[in-house]
Design an enzyme around this catalytic site. Sequence first.
Site, PDB file in Angstrom:
ATOM      1  N   HIS A   1     -20.038  11.187  26.048  1.00  0.00           N
ATOM      2  CA  HIS A   1     -18.864  10.530  25.457  1.00  0.00           C
ATOM      3  C   HIS A   1     -18.967  10.612  23.945  1.00  0.00           C
ATOM      4  CE1 HIS A   1     -15.799   7.485  24.597  1.00  0.00           C
ATOM      5  NE2 HIS A   1     -15.359   7.781  25.813  1.00  0.00           N
TER       6      HIS A   1
ATOM      7  N   GLU B   1     -14.936   8.919  33.722  1.00  0.00           N
ATOM      8  CA  GLU B   1     -14.394   9.885  34.683  1.00  0.00           C
ATOM      9  C   GLU B   1     -15.290  10.070  35.903  1.00  0.00           C
ATOM     10  OE1 GLU B   1     -11.551  10.300  33.827  1.00  0.00           O
ATOM     11  OE2 GLU B   1     -11.189  11.658  32.158  1.00  0.00           O
TER      12      GLU B   1
HETATM   13  N1  COA Z   1     -22.831  18.362  29.751  1.00  0.00           N
HETATM   14  C1  COA Z   1     -23.692  19.146  29.092  1.00  0.00           C
HETATM   15  N2  COA Z   1     -23.872  19.118  27.766  1.00  0.00           N
HETATM   16  C2  COA Z   1     -23.126  18.232  27.075  1.00  0.00           C
HETATM   17  C3  COA Z   1     -22.218  17.373  27.699  1.00  0.00           C
HETATM   18  C4  COA Z   1     -22.074  17.452  29.100  1.00  0.00           C
HETATM   19  N3  COA Z   1     -21.219  16.678  29.760  1.00  0.00           N
HETATM   20  N4  COA Z   1     -21.618  16.609  26.774  1.00  0.00           N
HETATM   21  C5  COA Z   1     -22.163  16.981  25.590  1.00  0.00           C
HETATM   22  N5  COA Z   1     -23.065  17.964  25.775  1.00  0.00           N
HETATM   23  C6  COA Z   1     -23.856  18.632  24.759  1.00  0.00           C
HETATM   24  C7  COA Z   1     -23.018  19.610  23.962  1.00  0.00           C
HETATM   25  O1  COA Z   1     -23.009  20.885  24.567  1.00  0.00           O
HETATM   26  C8  COA Z   1     -23.692  19.591  22.624  1.00  0.00           C
HETATM   27  O2  COA Z   1     -24.837  20.413  22.717  1.00  0.00           O
HETATM   28  P1  COA Z   1     -25.328  21.318  21.456  1.00  0.00           P
HETATM   29  O3  COA Z   1     -25.593  20.326  20.362  1.00  0.00           O
HETATM   30  O4  COA Z   1     -26.531  22.000  21.982  1.00  0.00           O
HETATM   31  O5  COA Z   1     -24.178  22.220  21.160  1.00  0.00           O
HETATM   32  C9  COA Z   1     -24.190  18.150  22.489  1.00  0.00           C
HETATM   33  O6  COA Z   1     -24.276  17.637  23.818  1.00  0.00           O
HETATM   34  C10 COA Z   1     -23.248  17.273  21.704  1.00  0.00           C
HETATM   35  O7  COA Z   1     -21.940  17.427  22.254  1.00  0.00           O
HETATM   36  P2  COA Z   1     -20.601  17.249  21.458  1.00  0.00           P
HETATM   37  O8  COA Z   1     -19.621  18.265  21.942  1.00  0.00           O
HETATM   38  O9  COA Z   1     -20.850  17.181  19.998  1.00  0.00           O
HETATM   39  O10 COA Z   1     -20.186  15.836  21.907  1.00  0.00           O
HETATM   40  P3  COA Z   1     -18.749  15.257  21.785  1.00  0.00           P
HETATM   41  O11 COA Z   1     -18.873  13.900  21.256  1.00  0.00           O
HETATM   42  O12 COA Z   1     -17.821  16.145  21.051  1.00  0.00           O
HETATM   43  O13 COA Z   1     -18.322  15.307  23.307  1.00  0.00           O
HETATM   44  C11 COA Z   1     -17.343  14.942  25.333  1.00  0.00           C
HETATM   45  C12 COA Z   1     -17.862  14.288  24.062  1.00  0.00           C
HETATM   46  C13 COA Z   1     -16.805  13.848  26.252  1.00  0.00           C
HETATM   47  C14 COA Z   1     -16.193  15.891  24.988  1.00  0.00           C
HETATM   48  C15 COA Z   1     -18.500  15.712  26.032  1.00  0.00           C
HETATM   49  O14 COA Z   1     -19.554  14.848  26.304  1.00  0.00           O
HETATM   50  C16 COA Z   1     -18.034  16.442  27.272  1.00  0.00           C
HETATM   51  O15 COA Z   1     -17.522  17.545  27.178  1.00  0.00           O
HETATM   52  N6  COA Z   1     -18.220  15.829  28.489  1.00  0.00           N
HETATM   53  C17 COA Z   1     -17.778  16.452  29.700  1.00  0.00           C
HETATM   54  C18 COA Z   1     -16.260  16.253  29.882  1.00  0.00           C
HETATM   55  C19 COA Z   1     -15.933  14.837  30.255  1.00  0.00           C
HETATM   56  O16 COA Z   1     -16.555  14.207  31.068  1.00  0.00           O
HETATM   57  N7  COA Z   1     -14.835  14.341  29.630  1.00  0.00           N
HETATM   58  C20 COA Z   1     -14.365  13.002  29.840  1.00  0.00           C
HETATM   59  C21 COA Z   1     -14.618  12.142  28.648  1.00  0.00           C
HETATM   60  S1  COA Z   1     -14.228  10.448  28.928  1.00  0.00           S
END
Ligand code: COA
Length: 374
Positions: free
Chosen positions: A257, A315
């Site tokens: 998140h 989710e």
């Molecule tokens: N699975 C695997 N790796 C994940 C991950 C997940 N669900 N969520 C984050 N990461 C990893 C990223 O790949 C990134 O790795 P890196 O630094 O090696 O590139 C690191 O964790 C940081 O991620 P980042 O994209 O900066 O986090 P964010 O704050 O932008 O992302 C989300 C938040 C929700 C977009 C992300 O956690 C995600 O894509 N989750 C899956 C989709 C989901 O469940 N969405 C519903 C949200 S309520």
Amino acid sequence: MTTNESTARPASGLEGVVVADTRLSDVDGEAGRLVIGGVAVEELAGSSTFEEACALLWDGAPPCETRRETLRAALARGRLHAFERLSSLGSALDAADGMDALRAAAAHLVVDERDEVDAAGLVTGALATFASAWQRRRCGLAPVSPDPARAHADDFLRMALGEPAGQARVEALDAYLVTVVDHGMNASTFTARVIASTRSDLVSAIVGAIGALKGPLHGGAPGPVLDMLDEIVAPARATAWLEAQLAAGRRVMGMGHRIYRVRDPRAFVLERAVARLEAGGVAAERLALARAVERAAEELLAARHPDRPLRANVEFYTAVLLDAVGLPRALFSPTFAAGRVAGWCAHVFEQRSTGRLVRPSSRYVGAPAPRDAA
Ligand code: COA
């Protein structure tokens, strides 16, 4: 602070940027705490109906008995209004994707905004009818007419399933709708507020918000979470499946998140709601599998990202709950929208009250114009 668009440094995802004062909800990502209209989500989802949560957002206070009935009637009017418009929607509900259908159908709404709460009730009620009618149409079935005597969650489920769902499932869906009703400055809410800030109309803001919610990084994750559980099949296969997923560079849906650094408090609430259903004999195996997959994913993600806690988000258990109440996965994101729309409406009104256009800046990194290059 610089105001020069060509030199300001952007935060790529606006993380940490406060864009509004709000009385609607408070998200504490470090503590894992969510407060909606002054009430902790754990308490709200256990003790309030969706109508009561709407009152907190739209009126700023819990409803008295008369107000509860007024809001119930406003939502029912919205469901009926949308039902009456179904025949004039053209191909809007033919879309293969439920969010595309919802966006197109919502765009047809004509809303008198002189009374904000009436307007919010109309739009909120309408999305439940549109989502249910889309579900029926994709199954080749006629839409089910709303029943204004029923509470919103009850009628939504009845319209989607084609028959009354029973008290336990209605309560679970109601708890879900309350849990997701508002959540700080998430992407779809921000979208709605930006549109509202231009003094555009409520329907335009809601249509934009539906578009933002559709994305898999926001509201599009629960369907893929269920796909994942289906593919894993048994707890013993979870670690291997997840390892392969991560090795292929894919994300585990339902984990991580932007704000929470601990388990999303809504995951607790929804897991609890599923467990209550499970006590009634529904979804026991699915819940056990989900818990095992969550534990395995947490361990693997902690090993890969020791400095960035990636725990279950809303989710993850949304998928399990909506599946348990009998909704098909194609309807998961539209159901999320049917709950969150109440929050979007409240944010639109709050944004309007500031009277301020939202207009941030960008940093130009393109080619210089010839006279600058000289
Ligand atoms: N699975 C695997 N790796 C994940 C991950 C997940 N669900 N969520 C984050 N990461 C990893 C990223 O790949 C990134 O790795 P890196 O630094 O090696 O590139 C690191 O964790 C940081 O991620 P980042 O994209 O900066 O986090 P964010 O704050 O932008 O992302 C989300 C938040 C929700 C977009 C992300 O956690 C995600 O894509 N989750 C899956 C989709 C989901 O469940 N969405 C519903 C949200 S309520």
